[in-house]
Design a protein around this motif. Sequence first.
Motif, PDB file in Angstrom:
ATOM      1  N   ILE A 170       0.809  -1.217   0.000  1.00  0.00           N
ATOM      2  CA  ILE A 170       0.000   0.000   0.000  1.00  0.00           C
ATOM      3  C   ILE A 170       0.846   1.272   0.000  1.00  0.00           C
ATOM      4  N   PHE A 171       2.087   1.198   0.485  1.00  0.00           N
ATOM      5  CA  PHE A 171       2.923   2.396   0.526  1.00  0.00           C
ATOM      6  C   PHE A 171       3.771   2.563  -0.735  1.00  0.00           C
ATOM      7  N   SER A 172       3.441   1.819  -1.782  1.00  0.00           N
ATOM      8  CA  SER A 172       4.082   2.079  -3.072  1.00  0.00           C
ATOM      9  C   SER A 172       3.581   3.392  -3.668  1.00  0.00           C
ATOM     10  N   VAL A 173       2.434   3.864  -3.181  1.00  0.00           N
ATOM     11  CA  VAL A 173       1.885   5.160  -3.603  1.00  0.00           C
ATOM     12  C   VAL A 173       2.568   6.258  -2.794  1.00  0.00           C
ATOM     13  N   LEU A 174       3.246   7.172  -3.467  1.00  0.00           N
ATOM     14  CA  LEU A 174       4.082   8.169  -2.805  1.00  0.00           C
ATOM     15  C   LEU A 174       3.295   9.055  -1.848  1.00  0.00           C
ATOM     16  N   ASP A 175       2.085   9.463  -2.220  1.00  0.00           N
ATOM     17  CA  ASP A 175       1.303  10.366  -1.372  1.00  0.00           C
ATOM     18  C   ASP A 175       0.975   9.748  -0.016  1.00  0.00           C
ATOM     19  N   ARG A 176       0.961   8.440   0.059  1.00  0.00           N
ATOM     20  CA  ARG A 176       0.631   7.779   1.320  1.00  0.00           C
ATOM     21  C   ARG A 176       1.801   7.776   2.300  1.00  0.00           C
ATOM     22  N   ARG A 177       3.000   8.156   1.824  1.00  0.00           N
ATOM     23  CA  ARG A 177       4.184   8.133   2.687  1.00  0.00           C
ATOM     24  C   ARG A 177       5.016   9.407   2.564  1.00  0.00           C
ATOM     25  N   LYS A 178       4.399  10.498   2.142  1.00  0.00           N
ATOM     26  CA  LYS A 178       5.162  11.727   1.933  1.00  0.00           C
ATOM     27  C   LYS A 178       5.619  12.343   3.248  1.00  0.00           C
TER      28      LYS A 178
ATOM     29  N   SER B 195       2.507  12.103   8.934  1.00  0.00           N
ATOM     30  CA  SER B 195       1.053  12.275   9.067  1.00  0.00           C
ATOM     31  C   SER B 195       0.305  11.437   8.038  1.00  0.00           C
ATOM     32  N   SER B 196       0.777  11.465   6.792  1.00  0.00           N
ATOM     33  CA  SER B 196       0.117  10.671   5.753  1.00  0.00           C
ATOM     34  C   SER B 196       0.307   9.179   6.002  1.00  0.00           C
ATOM     35  N   ILE B 197       1.453   8.803   6.573  1.00  0.00           N
ATOM     36  CA  ILE B 197       1.688   7.392   6.901  1.00  0.00           C
ATOM     37  C   ILE B 197       0.700   6.922   7.965  1.00  0.00           C
ATOM     38  N   ILE B 198       0.538   7.709   9.026  1.00  0.00           N
ATOM     39  CA  ILE B 198      -0.385   7.333  10.102  1.00  0.00           C
ATOM     40  C   ILE B 198      -1.820   7.281   9.584  1.00  0.00           C
ATOM     41  N   GLN B 199      -2.195   8.237   8.748  1.00  0.00           N
ATOM     42  CA  GLN B 199      -3.546   8.233   8.181  1.00  0.00           C
ATOM     43  C   GLN B 199      -3.787   6.979   7.348  1.00  0.00           C
ATOM     44  N   THR B 200      -2.773   6.576   6.585  1.00  0.00           N
ATOM     45  CA  THR B 200      -2.907   5.364   5.769  1.00  0.00           C
ATOM     46  C   THR B 200      -3.027   4.128   6.649  1.00  0.00           C
ATOM     47  N   LEU B 201      -2.208   4.057   7.691  1.00  0.00           N
ATOM     48  CA  LEU B 201      -2.294   2.926   8.617  1.00  0.00           C
ATOM     49  C   LEU B 201      -3.675   2.853   9.260  1.00  0.00           C
ATOM     50  N   ASP B 202      -4.206   3.999   9.649  1.00  0.00           N
ATOM     51  CA  ASP B 202      -5.533   4.017  10.268  1.00  0.00           C
ATOM     52  C   ASP B 202      -6.611   3.550   9.297  1.00  0.00           C
TER      53      ASP B 202
ATOM     54  N   MET C 105       7.773  -2.059   2.186  1.00  0.00           N
ATOM     55  CA  MET C 105       9.188  -2.135   1.866  1.00  0.00           C
ATOM     56  C   MET C 105       9.988  -1.155   2.733  1.00  0.00           C
ATOM     57  N   LEU C 106      11.209  -1.543   3.072  1.00  0.00           N
ATOM     58  CA  LEU C 106      12.029  -0.724   3.968  1.00  0.00           C
ATOM     59  C   LEU C 106      12.320   0.656   3.394  1.00  0.00           C
ATOM     60  N   ASN C 107      12.357   0.775   2.063  1.00  0.00           N
ATOM     61  CA  ASN C 107      12.686   2.060   1.435  1.00  0.00           C
ATOM     62  C   ASN C 107      11.450   2.908   1.151  1.00  0.00           C
ATOM     63  N   GLN C 108      10.336   2.589   1.788  1.00  0.00           N
ATOM     64  CA  GLN C 108       9.100   3.348   1.582  1.00  0.00           C
ATOM     65  C   GLN C 108       8.723   4.134   2.836  1.00  0.00           C
ATOM     66  N   GLY C 109       9.716   4.853   3.377  1.00  0.00           N
ATOM     67  CA  GLY C 109       9.473   5.705   4.535  1.00  0.00           C
ATOM     68  C   GLY C 109       9.513   4.989   5.865  1.00  0.00           C
ATOM     69  N   LEU C 110       9.779   3.700   5.851  1.00  0.00           N
ATOM     70  CA  LEU C 110       9.733   2.908   7.080  1.00  0.00           C
ATOM     71  C   LEU C 110      10.899   3.231   8.010  1.00  0.00           C
ATOM     72  N   LEU C 111      12.116   3.249   7.469  1.00  0.00           N
ATOM     73  CA  LEU C 111      13.291   3.494   8.301  1.00  0.00           C
ATOM     74  C   LEU C 111      13.407   4.961   8.700  1.00  0.00           C
ATOM     75  N   GLU C 112      13.042   5.859   7.783  1.00  0.00           N
ATOM     76  CA  GLU C 112      13.158   7.287   8.077  1.00  0.00           C
ATOM     77  C   GLU C 112      12.216   7.727   9.196  1.00  0.00           C
ATOM     78  N   ASN C 113      11.089   7.053   9.323  1.00  0.00           N
ATOM     79  CA  ASN C 113      10.080   7.438  10.322  1.00  0.00           C
ATOM     80  C   ASN C 113       9.877   6.345  11.364  1.00  0.00           C
ATOM     81  N   HIS C 114      10.938   5.604  11.645  1.00  0.00           N
ATOM     82  CA  HIS C 114      10.787   4.401  12.463  1.00  0.00           C
ATOM     83  C   HIS C 114      10.291   4.684  13.882  1.00  0.00           C
TER      84      HIS C 114
ATOM     85  N   ASP D 115       8.145   6.957  15.107  1.00  0.00           N
ATOM     86  CA  ASP D 115       6.691   7.132  15.160  1.00  0.00           C
ATOM     87  C   ASP D 115       5.966   5.848  14.759  1.00  0.00           C
ATOM     88  N   ILE D 116       6.542   5.107  13.825  1.00  0.00           N
ATOM     89  CA  ILE D 116       5.901   3.875  13.376  1.00  0.00           C
ATOM     90  C   ILE D 116       5.972   2.806  14.460  1.00  0.00           C
ATOM     91  N   VAL D 117       7.104   2.711  15.146  1.00  0.00           N
ATOM     92  CA  VAL D 117       7.231   1.760  16.257  1.00  0.00           C
ATOM     93  C   VAL D 117       6.222   2.095  17.352  1.00  0.00           C
TER      94      VAL D 117
END
Length: 263
Positions: A75-83, A86-93, A118-127, A129-131
């Motif tokens: 789902i995070f292959s779409v750039l707007d969902r991980r820009k 805030s957009s990451i949390i909204q997508t997770l919700d 995927m690790l290169n889809q904003g996961l490591l940069e925002n770890h 808040d995601i954790v």
Amino acid sequence: MSASKPPNLSKLVLLILTRYALLLGFIIQSLRLLIAECGHNPVRYFAILSMQRSGSGWFETLLNSHNNVSSNGEIFSVLDRRKNISSIIQTLDRVYNLDWFTSASKNECSAAIGFKWMLNQGLLENHKDIVEYFNRRGVSAIFLFRRNPLRRMVSVLANSYDRYAKLLNGTHKSHVHSPAEADALSRYKPVINSTSLIHDLQETENSAAKALEYFNTTRHIVVFYEDLITNQTTLKQVQEFLNIPVKDLSSRQEELENCIAYF
């Protein structure tokens, strides 16, 4: 011959309504029992954390063959969902707040709901808040890596080439579904830059190590693609980790290790 009497419509209607009422009562009672039972089996959330060309697509099809599992793609292959976070949390919700009991849980009481990330889809940069989100919402992480990073690199190069060459009758396929397709793709032999090879392999291993370090406080399991191929207990361990009934899982995708020349 005397004409037969027409049926008593009022009695017929009453009979039909009575039967429908009995059926409706049975359905309502069954739903009440189901809701009561499901109340003790909450939906379990998960995320498959991986890298491109590590077998996550095939692994996800295996999980989705289980009638208690719904994994919903990358789902995070779409750039707007991980820009941003805030957009990451909204997508997770959006994913985890859906009414899964009546949709993707496939009407099963015990359900595991997730997706690929995927690790290169904003996961490591925002770890951080995601954790925090994973721990707060009870999201379990399934790390999927390859023991042999060189084979992954070959797969990345071959897949990148086929995106433009379209070797399968003018179409590009990231995953193969038959030995014939695998054979067609295996005819391409990618060229590896030997100068940067060691550095590139180390970067892959460093990314995996960082992910494990960043998410070490979450509930997680580490799975290697090669073990899924050779060890029949690995899928059993994943199902036990998700707290779902252990079943035989299958996929229509061709196993990558059957296509060694390509992957």
